[in-house]
Write a protein that holds these residues in place. Structure first.
Motif, PDB file in Angstrom:
ATOM      1  N   LEU A 166      40.506  37.975  42.280  1.00  7.84           N
ATOM      2  CA  LEU A 166      40.440  36.915  41.271  1.00  7.84           C
ATOM      3  C   LEU A 166      41.032  37.409  39.954  1.00  7.84           C
ATOM      4  CD1 LEU A 166      39.481  34.127  40.299  1.00  7.84           C
ATOM      5  CD2 LEU A 166      37.233  35.156  39.879  1.00  7.84           C
ATOM      6  N   GLY A 167      40.723  38.653  39.609  1.00  3.77           N
ATOM      7  CA  GLY A 167      41.268  39.246  38.388  1.00  3.77           C
ATOM      8  C   GLY A 167      42.787  39.267  38.400  1.00  3.77           C
ATOM      9  N   GLU A 168      43.366  39.591  39.559  1.00  2.00           N
ATOM     10  CA  GLU A 168      44.822  39.602  39.687  1.00  2.00           C
ATOM     11  C   GLU A 168      45.403  38.200  39.477  1.00  2.00           C
ATOM     12  OE1 GLU A 168      45.674  41.362  43.509  1.00  2.00           O
ATOM     13  OE2 GLU A 168      44.685  43.241  42.941  1.00  2.00           O
ATOM     14  N   LEU A 169      44.721  37.185  40.027  1.00  2.00           N
ATOM     15  CA  LEU A 169      45.161  35.795  39.851  1.00  2.00           C
ATOM     16  C   LEU A 169      45.131  35.405  38.374  1.00  2.00           C
ATOM     17  CD1 LEU A 169      45.878  32.926  40.973  1.00  2.00           C
ATOM     18  CD2 LEU A 169      43.397  32.529  41.071  1.00  2.00           C
ATOM     19  N   LEU A 170      44.031  35.713  37.702  1.00  2.00           N
ATOM     20  CA  LEU A 170      43.902  35.339  36.300  1.00  2.00           C
ATOM     21  C   LEU A 170      44.871  36.117  35.411  1.00  2.00           C
ATOM     22  CD1 LEU A 170      41.505  33.764  37.408  1.00  2.00           C
ATOM     23  CD2 LEU A 170      40.171  34.539  35.464  1.00  2.00           C
ATOM     24  N   GLU A 171      45.150  37.369  35.775  1.00  2.00           N
ATOM     25  CA  GLU A 171      46.111  38.178  35.007  1.00  2.00           C
ATOM     26  C   GLU A 171      47.494  37.547  34.967  1.00  2.00           C
ATOM     27  OE1 GLU A 171      46.441  42.330  36.045  1.00  2.00           O
ATOM     28  OE2 GLU A 171      44.290  42.616  35.712  1.00  2.00           O
ATOM     29  N   LEU A 172      47.848  36.811  36.023  1.00  2.00           N
ATOM     30  CA  LEU A 172      49.144  36.110  36.047  1.00  2.00           C
ATOM     31  C   LEU A 172      49.249  35.119  34.884  1.00  2.00           C
ATOM     32  CD1 LEU A 172      49.443  35.296  39.873  1.00  2.00           C
ATOM     33  CD2 LEU A 172      50.641  37.107  38.598  1.00  2.00           C
ATOM     34  N   HIS A 173      48.094  34.715  34.353  1.00  2.00           N
ATOM     35  CA  HIS A 173      48.041  33.754  33.244  1.00  2.00           C
ATOM     36  C   HIS A 173      47.521  34.419  31.968  1.00  2.00           C
ATOM     37  CE1 HIS A 173      48.830  30.620  36.186  1.00  2.00           C
ATOM     38  NE2 HIS A 173      47.952  31.231  36.953  1.00  2.00           N
ATOM     39  N   ASP A 174      47.590  35.750  31.943  1.00  2.00           N
ATOM     40  CA  ASP A 174      47.114  36.530  30.793  1.00  2.00           C
ATOM     41  C   ASP A 174      45.648  36.264  30.458  1.00  2.00           C
ATOM     42  OD1 ASP A 174      49.592  37.842  30.374  1.00  2.00           O
ATOM     43  OD2 ASP A 174      50.339  36.056  29.334  1.00  2.00           O
ATOM     44  N   LYS A 175      44.829  36.101  31.496  1.00  2.00           N
ATOM     45  CA  LYS A 175      43.384  35.875  31.327  1.00  2.00           C
ATOM     46  C   LYS A 175      42.621  36.923  32.119  1.00  2.00           C
ATOM     47  CE  LYS A 175      44.032  32.029  29.061  1.00  2.00           C
ATOM     48  NZ  LYS A 175      43.938  32.057  27.619  1.00  2.00           N
ATOM     49  N   LYS A 176      41.344  37.064  31.778  1.00  2.00           N
ATOM     50  CA  LYS A 176      40.475  37.997  32.478  1.00  2.00           C
ATOM     51  C   LYS A 176      39.263  37.248  33.035  1.00  2.00           C
ATOM     52  CE  LYS A 176      41.537  42.254  29.950  1.00  2.00           C
ATOM     53  NZ  LYS A 176      42.608  42.593  30.849  1.00  2.00           N
ATOM     54  N   VAL A 177      38.686  37.809  34.104  1.00  2.00           N
ATOM     55  CA  VAL A 177      37.458  37.268  34.690  1.00  2.00           C
ATOM     56  C   VAL A 177      36.298  37.614  33.757  1.00  2.00           C
ATOM     57  CG1 VAL A 177      35.911  37.378  36.691  1.00  2.00           C
ATOM     58  CG2 VAL A 177      38.384  37.621  37.012  1.00  2.00           C
ATOM     59  N   ARG A 178      35.404  36.670  33.553  1.00  2.00           N
ATOM     60  CA  ARG A 178      34.199  36.949  32.755  1.00  2.00           C
ATOM     61  C   ARG A 178      33.443  38.136  33.334  1.00  2.00           C
ATOM     62  NH1 ARG A 178      30.952  31.511  31.176  1.00  2.00           N
ATOM     63  NH2 ARG A 178      29.289  33.034  31.012  1.00  2.00           N
ATOM     64  N   SER A 179      32.821  38.909  32.476  1.00  2.00           N
ATOM     65  CA  SER A 179      32.077  40.084  32.939  1.00  2.00           C
ATOM     66  C   SER A 179      30.866  39.700  33.786  1.00  2.00           C
ATOM     67  CB  SER A 179      31.643  40.940  31.755  1.00  2.00           C
ATOM     68  OG  SER A 179      30.807  40.194  30.903  1.00  2.00           O
ATOM     69  N   ASN A 180      30.344  38.497  33.603  1.00  2.00           N
ATOM     70  CA  ASN A 180      29.161  38.063  34.363  1.00  2.00           C
ATOM     71  C   ASN A 180      29.515  37.060  35.462  1.00  2.00           C
ATOM     72  OD1 ASN A 180      29.771  35.942  32.633  1.00  2.00           O
ATOM     73  ND2 ASN A 180      27.643  35.505  32.111  1.00  2.00           N
ATOM     74  N   ALA A 181      30.757  37.093  35.947  1.00  2.00           N
ATOM     75  CA  ALA A 181      31.199  36.158  36.987  1.00  2.00           C
ATOM     76  C   ALA A 181      30.636  36.528  38.353  1.00  2.00           C
ATOM     77  CB  ALA A 181      32.727  36.127  37.040  1.00  2.00           C
ATOM     78  N   PHE A 182      30.487  35.501  39.193  1.00  2.00           N
ATOM     79  CA  PHE A 182      30.043  35.654  40.573  1.00  2.00           C
ATOM     80  C   PHE A 182      31.055  35.010  41.494  1.00  2.00           C
ATOM     81  CE2 PHE A 182      26.048  35.761  38.227  1.00  2.00           C
ATOM     82  CZ  PHE A 182      25.355  36.771  38.867  1.00  2.00           C
ATOM     83  N   VAL A 183      31.128  35.530  42.730  1.00  2.00           N
ATOM     84  CA  VAL A 183      31.957  34.906  43.752  1.00  2.00           C
ATOM     85  C   VAL A 183      31.040  34.378  44.846  1.00  2.00           C
ATOM     86  CG1 VAL A 183      33.731  35.270  45.508  1.00  2.00           C
ATOM     87  CG2 VAL A 183      33.928  36.397  43.304  1.00  2.00           C
ATOM     88  N   HIS A 184      31.359  33.176  45.304  1.00  2.00           N
ATOM     89  CA  HIS A 184      30.643  32.534  46.407  1.00  2.00           C
ATOM     90  C   HIS A 184      31.637  32.392  47.552  1.00  2.00           C
ATOM     91  CE1 HIS A 184      27.413  30.905  43.601  1.00  2.00           C
ATOM     92  NE2 HIS A 184      28.377  31.252  42.764  1.00  2.00           N
ATOM     93  N   ILE A 185      31.154  32.600  48.771  1.00  2.00           N
ATOM     94  CA  ILE A 185      32.025  32.446  49.943  1.00  2.00           C
ATOM     95  C   ILE A 185      31.410  31.444  50.902  1.00  2.00           C
ATOM     96  CG2 ILE A 185      33.071  34.742  49.787  1.00  2.00           C
ATOM     97  CD1 ILE A 185      31.082  35.593  52.045  1.00  2.00           C
ATOM     98  N   LEU A 186      32.238  30.891  51.771  1.00  2.00           N
ATOM     99  CA  LEU A 186      31.745  29.955  52.771  1.00  2.00           C
ATOM    100  C   LEU A 186      30.699  30.616  53.659  1.00  2.00           C
ATOM    101  CD1 LEU A 186      35.029  28.208  53.940  1.00  2.00           C
ATOM    102  CD2 LEU A 186      33.096  27.132  52.780  1.00  2.00           C
ATOM    103  N   LYS A 187      29.686  29.864  54.050  1.00  2.00           N
ATOM    104  CA  LYS A 187      28.683  30.375  54.990  1.00  2.00           C
ATOM    105  C   LYS A 187      29.360  30.577  56.340  1.00  2.00           C
ATOM    106  CE  LYS A 187      24.756  28.147  52.781  1.00  2.00           C
ATOM    107  NZ  LYS A 187      23.711  27.121  52.887  1.00  2.00           N
ATOM    108  N   ASN A 188      28.834  31.494  57.119  1.00  2.00           N
ATOM    109  CA  ASN A 188      29.354  31.821  58.461  1.00  2.00           C
ATOM    110  C   ASN A 188      30.736  32.404  58.379  1.00  2.00           C
ATOM    111  OD1 ASN A 188      26.958  30.748  59.548  1.00  2.00           O
ATOM    112  ND2 ASN A 188      27.855  28.703  59.501  1.00  2.00           N
TER     113      ASN A 188
END
Length: 121
Positions: free
Chosen positions: A99-121
């Motif tokens: 996610l950080g790499e994606l946001l870096e493409l736009h000169d942005k950073k991931v929040r320090s308190n960010a969470f990732v959710h994934i599909l169940k199963n």
């Protein structure tokens, strides 16, 4: 008031739209650092933030900089299809880096308190 999504297909369409909005460099890019809960769809290899993907037929102009939208509502509806990864998990670390790499493409950073959710199963 915006309607919440009712099925996973709507969520998937919103994730696709969010990523198109990023590619087209719409106003959503300026808000990337504000998002705390990110949802990852492996089949798309793409992320979308809760407050954007949790409402029906979303796009940058409908998102309207998050006016009258709340992550509390979207978190409740999205948890039927997703699980939140523990920050200590290796998968979380890998996906936050991605996610950080994606946001870096736009000169942005991931929040320090960010969470990732994934599909169940």
């Amino acid at each position: 008031m915006d309607e919440l999504v009712v099925n996973l297909e709507e969520v998937i369409e919103n994730v696709k739209q969010f990523n198109m909005d990023l590619e087209e460099n719409t106003d959503i890019v300026t808000q990337l650092t504000q998002f705390k809960h990110w949802y990852y769809i492996p089949s798309l290899d793409a992320f979308g933030p809760s407050k954007y993907i949790g409402y029906k037929a979303m796009n940058t102009s409908r998102y309207a900089r998050g006016q009258n939208k709340t992550g509390v509502d979207t978190e409740k509806v999205l948890k039927q299809w997703f699980i939140k990864l523990s920050l200590e998990s290796e998968r979380s670390s890998i996906l936050l880096d991605k996610l950080g790499e994606l946001l870096e493409l736009h000169d942005k950073k991931v929040r320090s308190n960010a969470f990732v959710h994934i599909l169940k199963n």
